[in-house]
Design an enzyme around this catalytic site. Sequence first.
Site, PDB file in Angstrom:
ATOM      1  N   GLN A  88       8.925 -17.820  11.541  1.00  0.00           N
ATOM      2  CA  GLN A  88       8.548 -16.772  10.598  1.00  0.00           C
ATOM      3  C   GLN A  88       9.601 -16.554   9.517  1.00  0.00           C
ATOM      4  OE1 GLN A  88       7.718 -13.278  12.976  1.00  0.00           O
ATOM      5  NE2 GLN A  88       6.184 -14.342  14.206  1.00  0.00           N
ATOM      6  N   HIS A 152      10.265 -12.424  13.949  1.00  0.00           N
ATOM      7  CA  HIS A 152      10.434 -10.975  13.765  1.00  0.00           C
ATOM      8  C   HIS A 152      11.662 -10.636  12.925  1.00  0.00           C
ATOM      9  CE1 HIS A 152       7.768  -9.703  17.434  1.00  0.00           C
ATOM     10  NE2 HIS A 152       7.229 -10.696  16.723  1.00  0.00           N
ATOM     11  N   GLU A 249       0.966  -0.394  13.990  1.00  0.00           N
ATOM     12  CA  GLU A 249       1.100   0.993  13.559  1.00  0.00           C
ATOM     13  C   GLU A 249       1.251   1.118  12.048  1.00  0.00           C
ATOM     14  OE1 GLU A 249       3.606   2.481  17.533  1.00  0.00           O
ATOM     15  OE2 GLU A 249       4.506   2.640  15.525  1.00  0.00           O
TER      16      GLU A 249
END
Length: 386
Positions: A88, A152, A249
Amino acid sequence: MPRSLCATVAVAALLTGPQTGAPALAQSPGYQVEILAEGLNRPWGMAFLPNGRDIVMTARGGTLSIWRADTGAITTIDGAPDVAAAGQGGLLDIALAPGFADTGTVFLTWSGAVAGGTTTHLGRATLDPDAATLRDIEVLLRVRPAIDSPAHYGARIVIHDGHVFMGTGDRNSKAFGPDHIAQDVSSENGAVVRLALDGSVPGDNPLVGRDGAAPAIWSWGHRNIQAMAVRPGTDEVWLAEHGESGGDEINRVVRGGNFGWPLASYGVDYRTGQPFADPHRPGDGFVAPLYHWGPGRDDNFPPSGMAWVTGEAFAQWEGHLLVGNLRHRYLGLFPVDGDTVSDPIRLLEGRGWRIRDVAVGPADGFIYVLADGEGAPLLRLVPSDG
């Protein structure tokens, strides 16, 4: 090589009305989708240049480029930082500093290799759009510690009120407990950091002076922040972050707030399908999300990119929130009323595009979208009524 073009490819149907509990969107316009460029290689972030039309774009492989609105040409910018472009990671977000027209200052995020692994970098540099060059790169923050993981990094940034905010990720730690790195305030992993535009730590950051704490931290307990935007007309920084198999979220950032990851979550363990924490509950000491997705692999959102709708082009959507969806491949239009965020209307659904970033054009109010992956397009949504 990327190809630039402008082609209207479809007309969306008129939206039929709001989701339950949403502010009224019954008169929302339809929209057309224009493909402005194709063949982009894993684009990640974008920012508008001062004319409000040209766009500077990052690509995870390490390429920085400019899309020119008048010709549709794409120009590669020389001088991008060296990046660790695996998993990533790579060249990630970009934002223009206030006064860019005079100084050329931009802020960038990227994953870079250091002793011990890789980590998220926040830097600033000078961009000359006419010469298509980037120079004088200065690293303002290297997130500590470096970790041997390609995942991440977070790395979305916004500029607001004389400060640069960056959201980071937890580097995919599976230590579901109080020792998780997102709960460790000596590390900027799994946090929102806040610096002055010169790279210094503001004296009013909440952890300044606390023994062992990283003073750049503004909030913590985050999993992987890949969407961030300032709500127009307010001092509110909003973000969206990935959960674990659900539990994604939307949050409003709170100074000194602990957002709970992984001690409070609506997700479940990818490996077992079982809960690893209680959901957010009143009195648990954590900041609860304004909106969340429930548990289960088919209910997660994976957000990337965020923008508030402003301007007259989509006046009926004014004040509502756009968030890109990676896994389920649509652009979510979230009705927002105060702190109430309602279920999204799905734009671009069924077209197969993972959505990486979204922005509203300052000159025209149209919605610009970067898709994700190899050969990805740059898109523009315009009202179908003209």
